[in-house]
Scaffold this motif. Structure first.
Motif, PDB file in Angstrom:
ATOM      1  N   GLY A 192      25.612 -38.832 -26.866  1.00 24.50           N
ATOM      2  CA  GLY A 192      24.536 -39.203 -27.782  1.00 24.50           C
ATOM      3  C   GLY A 192      24.559 -38.373 -29.043  1.00 24.50           C
ATOM      4  O   GLY A 192      25.584 -37.786 -29.374  1.00 24.50           O
ATOM      5  N   PRO A 193      23.494 -38.345 -29.765  1.00 22.91           N
ATOM      6  CA  PRO A 193      22.165 -38.876 -29.473  1.00 22.91           C
ATOM      7  C   PRO A 193      22.082 -40.380 -29.728  1.00 22.91           C
ATOM      8  O   PRO A 193      22.804 -40.926 -30.547  1.00 22.91           O
ATOM      9  N   GLU A 194      21.181 -41.010 -28.989  1.00 20.75           N
ATOM     10  CA  GLU A 194      20.925 -42.431 -29.208  1.00 20.75           C
ATOM     11  C   GLU A 194      20.063 -42.553 -30.461  1.00 20.75           C
ATOM     12  O   GLU A 194      18.922 -42.113 -30.469  1.00 20.75           O
ATOM     13  N   ILE A 195      20.636 -43.129 -31.508  1.00 15.44           N
ATOM     14  CA  ILE A 195      19.898 -43.241 -32.771  1.00 15.44           C
ATOM     15  C   ILE A 195      19.635 -44.699 -33.152  1.00 15.44           C
ATOM     16  O   ILE A 195      18.918 -44.954 -34.105  1.00 15.44           O
ATOM     17  N   PHE A 196      20.217 -45.625 -32.405  1.00 19.34           N
ATOM     18  CA  PHE A 196      20.067 -47.039 -32.758  1.00 19.34           C
ATOM     19  C   PHE A 196      19.069 -47.754 -31.869  1.00 19.34           C
ATOM     20  O   PHE A 196      19.032 -47.546 -30.662  1.00 19.34           O
ATOM     21  N   THR A 197      18.299 -48.586 -32.511  1.00 24.18           N
ATOM     22  CA  THR A 197      17.438 -49.567 -31.842  1.00 24.18           C
ATOM     23  C   THR A 197      17.950 -50.933 -32.309  1.00 24.18           C
ATOM     24  O   THR A 197      18.715 -51.002 -33.285  1.00 24.18           O
ATOM     25  N   PRO A 198      17.548 -52.002 -31.685  1.00 21.88           N
ATOM     26  CA  PRO A 198      17.976 -53.319 -32.187  1.00 21.88           C
ATOM     27  C   PRO A 198      17.604 -53.523 -33.664  1.00 21.88           C
ATOM     28  O   PRO A 198      18.387 -54.090 -34.431  1.00 21.88           O
ATOM     29  N   GLU A 199      16.458 -53.012 -34.058  1.00 24.71           N
ATOM     30  CA  GLU A 199      15.998 -53.214 -35.441  1.00 24.71           C
ATOM     31  C   GLU A 199      16.826 -52.415 -36.449  1.00 24.71           C
ATOM     32  O   GLU A 199      17.294 -52.967 -37.452  1.00 24.71           O
ATOM     33  N   ASN A 200      16.994 -51.112 -36.200  1.00 29.92           N
ATOM     34  CA  ASN A 200      17.738 -50.335 -37.201  1.00 29.92           C
ATOM     35  C   ASN A 200      19.241 -50.620 -37.126  1.00 29.92           C
ATOM     36  O   ASN A 200      19.946 -50.474 -38.119  1.00 29.92           O
ATOM     37  N   ALA A 201      19.745 -51.056 -35.966  1.00 26.01           N
ATOM     38  CA  ALA A 201      21.155 -51.452 -35.863  1.00 26.01           C
ATOM     39  C   ALA A 201      21.404 -52.675 -36.750  1.00 26.01           C
ATOM     40  O   ALA A 201      22.427 -52.757 -37.440  1.00 26.01           O
ATOM     41  N   TYR A 202      20.457 -53.594 -36.752  1.00 28.50           N
ATOM     42  CA  TYR A 202      20.578 -54.778 -37.615  1.00 28.50           C
ATOM     43  C   TYR A 202      20.604 -54.352 -39.089  1.00 28.50           C
ATOM     44  O   TYR A 202      21.453 -54.813 -39.856  1.00 28.50           O
ATOM     45  N   ARG A 203      19.703 -53.478 -39.469  1.00 31.52           N
ATOM     46  CA  ARG A 203      19.647 -53.030 -40.862  1.00 31.52           C
ATOM     47  C   ARG A 203      20.940 -52.311 -41.259  1.00 31.52           C
ATOM     48  O   ARG A 203      21.473 -52.523 -42.355  1.00 31.52           O
ATOM     49  N   TYR A 204      21.440 -51.450 -40.378  1.00 34.75           N
ATOM     50  CA  TYR A 204      22.689 -50.728 -40.647  1.00 34.75           C
ATOM     51  C   TYR A 204      23.852 -51.698 -40.805  1.00 34.75           C
ATOM     52  O   TYR A 204      24.635 -51.605 -41.753  1.00 34.75           O
ATOM     53  N   GLY A 205      23.956 -52.634 -39.885  1.00 33.56           N
ATOM     54  CA  GLY A 205      25.037 -53.647 -39.963  1.00 33.56           C
ATOM     55  C   GLY A 205      24.942 -54.483 -41.221  1.00 33.56           C
ATOM     56  O   GLY A 205      25.948 -54.763 -41.867  1.00 33.56           O
ATOM     57  N   LYS A 206      23.741 -54.865 -41.590  1.00 34.11           N
ATOM     58  CA  LYS A 206      23.530 -55.656 -42.796  1.00 34.11           C
ATOM     59  C   LYS A 206      23.924 -54.832 -44.027  1.00 34.11           C
ATOM     60  O   LYS A 206      24.614 -55.318 -44.930  1.00 34.11           O
ATOM     61  N   TRP A 207      23.492 -53.577 -44.053  1.00 35.45           N
ATOM     62  CA  TRP A 207      23.824 -52.692 -45.174  1.00 35.45           C
ATOM     63  C   TRP A 207      25.337 -52.514 -45.297  1.00 35.45           C
ATOM     64  O   TRP A 207      25.885 -52.595 -46.401  1.00 35.45           O
ATOM     65  N   LEU A 208      26.028 -52.285 -44.156  1.00 35.21           N
ATOM     66  CA  LEU A 208      27.491 -52.143 -44.196  1.00 35.21           C
ATOM     67  C   LEU A 208      28.154 -53.426 -44.692  1.00 35.21           C
ATOM     68  O   LEU A 208      29.063 -53.387 -45.517  1.00 35.21           O
ATOM     69  N   GLY A 209      27.700 -54.545 -44.163  1.00 38.62           N
ATOM     70  CA  GLY A 209      28.278 -55.829 -44.559  1.00 38.62           C
ATOM     71  C   GLY A 209      28.120 -56.144 -46.036  1.00 38.62           C
ATOM     72  O   GLY A 209      29.012 -56.717 -46.665  1.00 38.62           O
ATOM     73  N   GLU A 210      27.009 -55.750 -46.596  1.00 43.45           N
ATOM     74  CA  GLU A 210      26.766 -56.004 -48.019  1.00 43.45           C
ATOM     75  C   GLU A 210      27.568 -55.083 -48.919  1.00 43.45           C
ATOM     76  O   GLU A 210      27.750 -55.380 -50.092  1.00 43.45           O
ATOM     77  N   ARG A 211      28.031 -53.970 -48.374  1.00 41.38           N
ATOM     78  CA  ARG A 211      28.862 -53.046 -49.175  1.00 41.38           C
ATOM     79  C   ARG A 211      30.186 -53.684 -49.471  1.00 41.38           C
ATOM     80  O   ARG A 211      30.883 -53.370 -50.364  1.00 41.38           O
TER      81      ARG A 211
END
Length: 176
Positions: A157-176
């Protein structure tokens, strides 16, 4: 006697040609990126370029490439893999083994360990590694995070991802 001589001669020729063949290095890009993006072939059995040319996925795994190597080491590693004919380097942005908060360059990966606050300098470095690989004709197979950041049973760990923030992170990476 003749058999023994023949075997020795063949072994000698193998050693001589094997040594000279190792001196030859690939001089071009690893792949021809001008053939278009990669896609799954309509058969679903292999990757191809958008022009229909089959793609050979000759991958090397360097999970901690981005977070552990400095610019000079990254250049050396990618050049070595290009010379050997690799076409893909598999790596991860938020890795498992390195300090979660700090990269090898001493910069944070996330501000205050918050997935919603990616550190600009670290992600500029991520971009630089990907661009350098592309300049050498290498694809990067990029894993956004190591599994233990989502579920600790896969590491420490640490476990830092939830379904909500994982979505935001993935979206942010994809838009880069």
């Amino acid at each position: 006697m003749f058999k023994r001589f023949s075997i020795c001669y063949i072994l000698l020729m193998f050693c001589i040609t094997g040594t000279s063949a190792q001196e030859d290095q690939w001089t071009g890009n690893a792949t021809n990126l001008s053939k278009g993006n990669l896609r799954v072939n309509s058969s679903g059995r292999y990757l191809e370029y958008s022009d229909g040319t089959p793609f050979l996925y000759m991958g090397d795994t360097a999970w901690e490439l981005i977070s552990r190597l400095n610019d000079k080491e990254t250049e050396l590693y990618l050049e070595n893999r290009r010379e050997k004919g690799f076409t893909v380097i598999q790596t991860v942005i938020l890795d498992e083994l390195d300090d979660m908060d700090v990269s090898s360059n001493g910069e944070p990966k996330l501000i205050d360990g918050n997935i919603d606050k990616p550190a600009p300098d670290y992600f500029t470095h991520v971009d630089k590694v990907i661009s350098l690989a592309a300049a050498k004709g290498l694809y990067i197979a990029l894993l956004p995070t190591w599994g233990d950041r989502v579920d600790k049973q896969w590491g420490k760990g640490p476990e830092i991802f939830t379904p909500e923030n994982a979505y935001r992170y993935g979206k942010w990476l994809g838009e880069r």
